[in-house]
Design a protein around this motif. Structure first.
Motif, PDB file in Angstrom:
ATOM      1  N   LEU A  81     -13.445   0.178  -8.601  1.00 56.37           N
ATOM      2  CA  LEU A  81     -12.088  -0.352  -8.683  1.00 56.37           C
ATOM      3  C   LEU A  81     -11.517  -0.372  -7.280  1.00 56.37           C
ATOM      4  O   LEU A  81     -11.652   0.589  -6.531  1.00 56.37           O
ATOM      5  N   GLU A  82     -10.890  -1.467  -6.925  1.00 57.56           N
ATOM      6  CA  GLU A  82     -10.269  -1.555  -5.611  1.00 57.56           C
ATOM      7  C   GLU A  82      -8.778  -1.781  -5.776  1.00 57.56           C
ATOM      8  O   GLU A  82      -8.313  -2.247  -6.809  1.00 57.56           O
ATOM      9  N   PHE A  83      -8.031  -1.434  -4.744  1.00 50.65           N
ATOM     10  CA  PHE A  83      -6.591  -1.663  -4.722  1.00 50.65           C
ATOM     11  C   PHE A  83      -6.325  -2.875  -3.851  1.00 50.65           C
ATOM     12  O   PHE A  83      -6.896  -3.010  -2.774  1.00 50.65           O
ATOM     13  N   ARG A  84      -5.447  -3.765  -4.333  1.00 47.82           N
ATOM     14  CA  ARG A  84      -5.069  -4.934  -3.552  1.00 47.82           C
ATOM     15  C   ARG A  84      -3.557  -5.059  -3.509  1.00 47.82           C
ATOM     16  O   ARG A  84      -2.879  -4.852  -4.507  1.00 47.82           O
ATOM     17  N   GLY A  96      -2.242   3.575  -2.987  1.00 49.94           N
ATOM     18  CA  GLY A  96      -2.914   2.741  -3.977  1.00 49.94           C
ATOM     19  C   GLY A  96      -4.426   2.823  -3.852  1.00 49.94           C
ATOM     20  O   GLY A  96      -5.137   2.935  -4.855  1.00 49.94           O
ATOM     21  N   ALA A  97      -4.926   2.782  -2.634  1.00 53.36           N
ATOM     22  CA  ALA A  97      -6.372   2.872  -2.419  1.00 53.36           C
ATOM     23  C   ALA A  97      -6.915   4.225  -2.872  1.00 53.36           C
ATOM     24  O   ALA A  97      -8.005   4.300  -3.457  1.00 53.36           O
ATOM     25  N   GLU A  98      -6.156   5.285  -2.633  1.00 55.52           N
ATOM     26  CA  GLU A  98      -6.599   6.616  -3.067  1.00 55.52           C
ATOM     27  C   GLU A  98      -6.595   6.723  -4.596  1.00 55.52           C
ATOM     28  O   GLU A  98      -7.498   7.332  -5.180  1.00 55.52           O
ATOM     29  N   ARG A  99      -5.601   6.116  -5.246  1.00 61.95           N
ATOM     30  CA  ARG A  99      -5.575   6.117  -6.712  1.00 61.95           C
ATOM     31  C   ARG A  99      -6.757   5.328  -7.269  1.00 61.95           C
ATOM     32  O   ARG A  99      -7.412   5.757  -8.227  1.00 61.95           O
ATOM     33  N   ALA A 100      -7.062   4.183  -6.673  1.00 60.95           N
ATOM     34  CA  ALA A 100      -8.208   3.387  -7.118  1.00 60.95           C
ATOM     35  C   ALA A 100      -9.505   4.173  -6.938  1.00 60.95           C
ATOM     36  O   ALA A 100     -10.385   4.150  -7.807  1.00 60.95           O
ATOM     37  N   SER A 101      -9.613   4.890  -5.838  1.00 59.40           N
ATOM     38  CA  SER A 101     -10.807   5.704  -5.583  1.00 59.40           C
ATOM     39  C   SER A 101     -10.955   6.809  -6.627  1.00 59.40           C
ATOM     40  O   SER A 101     -12.064   7.081  -7.108  1.00 59.40           O
ATOM     41  N   LEU A 102      -9.846   7.444  -7.005  1.00 62.88           N
ATOM     42  CA  LEU A 102      -9.895   8.480  -8.050  1.00 62.88           C
ATOM     43  C   LEU A 102     -10.392   7.894  -9.364  1.00 62.88           C
ATOM     44  O   LEU A 102     -11.219   8.503 -10.053  1.00 62.88           O
ATOM     45  N   GLU A 122       0.880  -1.171   0.000  1.00 70.51           N
ATOM     46  CA  GLU A 122       0.000   0.000   0.000  1.00 70.51           C
ATOM     47  C   GLU A 122       0.916   1.219   0.000  1.00 70.51           C
ATOM     48  O   GLU A 122       1.225   1.788   1.035  1.00 70.51           O
ATOM     49  N   ASN A 123       1.401   1.551  -1.168  1.00 68.02           N
ATOM     50  CA  ASN A 123       2.435   2.574  -1.299  1.00 68.02           C
ATOM     51  C   ASN A 123       1.854   3.951  -1.556  1.00 68.02           C
ATOM     52  O   ASN A 123       0.707   4.087  -1.933  1.00 68.02           O
ATOM     53  N   ARG A 124       2.688   4.936  -1.318  1.00 67.50           N
ATOM     54  CA  ARG A 124       2.312   6.315  -1.616  1.00 67.50           C
ATOM     55  C   ARG A 124       3.294   6.841  -2.661  1.00 67.50           C
ATOM     56  O   ARG A 124       4.500   6.722  -2.502  1.00 67.50           O
ATOM     57  N   VAL A 125       2.728   7.431  -3.720  1.00 66.02           N
ATOM     58  CA  VAL A 125       3.543   7.918  -4.828  1.00 66.02           C
ATOM     59  C   VAL A 125       2.990   9.264  -5.272  1.00 66.02           C
ATOM     60  O   VAL A 125       1.779   9.489  -5.265  1.00 66.02           O
TER      61      VAL A 125
END
Length: 131
Positions: free
Chosen positions: A61-64, A46-52, A7-10
């Motif tokens: 879309l979900e992040f796993r 990753g979860a925030e990108r999937a939410s966007l 669960e990375n931040r980029v």
């Protein structure tokens, strides 16, 4: 599904913003030996990108978090060449290690304008695909 090795931040940054920063370096003085980090104005997980992506496309879309073996298997199944798989895995491992968990003002300072947020980049790239 959007997947990563953690669960990375980029802080993704648009090519045009990097190009503007590069032009600023080429046209300016005092950059000899300098090292810059090109980042957007925000770090997103990753979860925030999937939410966007869900907001933009209207498609859930979900992040796993997946293992390296799962990543390699999925890319192999998709027909991605072995050399490219190694590159993708290496980049994902760097994300997982936090190598891209940084924010700087370099792009804005060098390019003379704020970099575009990921939301804007994704909207431009995805809206026509899901219109």
């Amino acid at each position: 599904m959007l997947a990563g090795l953690a669960e990375n931040r980029v802080a993704f940054v648009a090519r045009g913003d990097v190009a503007a920063a590069a032009a600023g370096i080429l046209l300016g003085d005092g950059h000899a030996g300098a090292i810059y980090n090109a980042t957007s104005p925000e770090l997103l997980s990753g979860a925030e990108r999937a939410s966007l992506i869900t907001e933009i496309t209207g498609q859930p879309l979900e992040f796993r978090v997946i293992t390296e073996e799962q990543l390699r298997a999925g890319l192999t199944q998709a027909g991605v060449p072995a050399g490219l798989i190694n590159t993708v895995v290496s980049i994902q491992a760097s994300f997982a290690e936090g190598a891209f968990d940084i924010l700087t003002g370099d792009v804005e300072r060098l390019g003379g304008r704020p970099p575009r947020p990921l939301r804007d980049m994704l909207a431009g790239a995805l809206k026509s695909s899901f219109a």
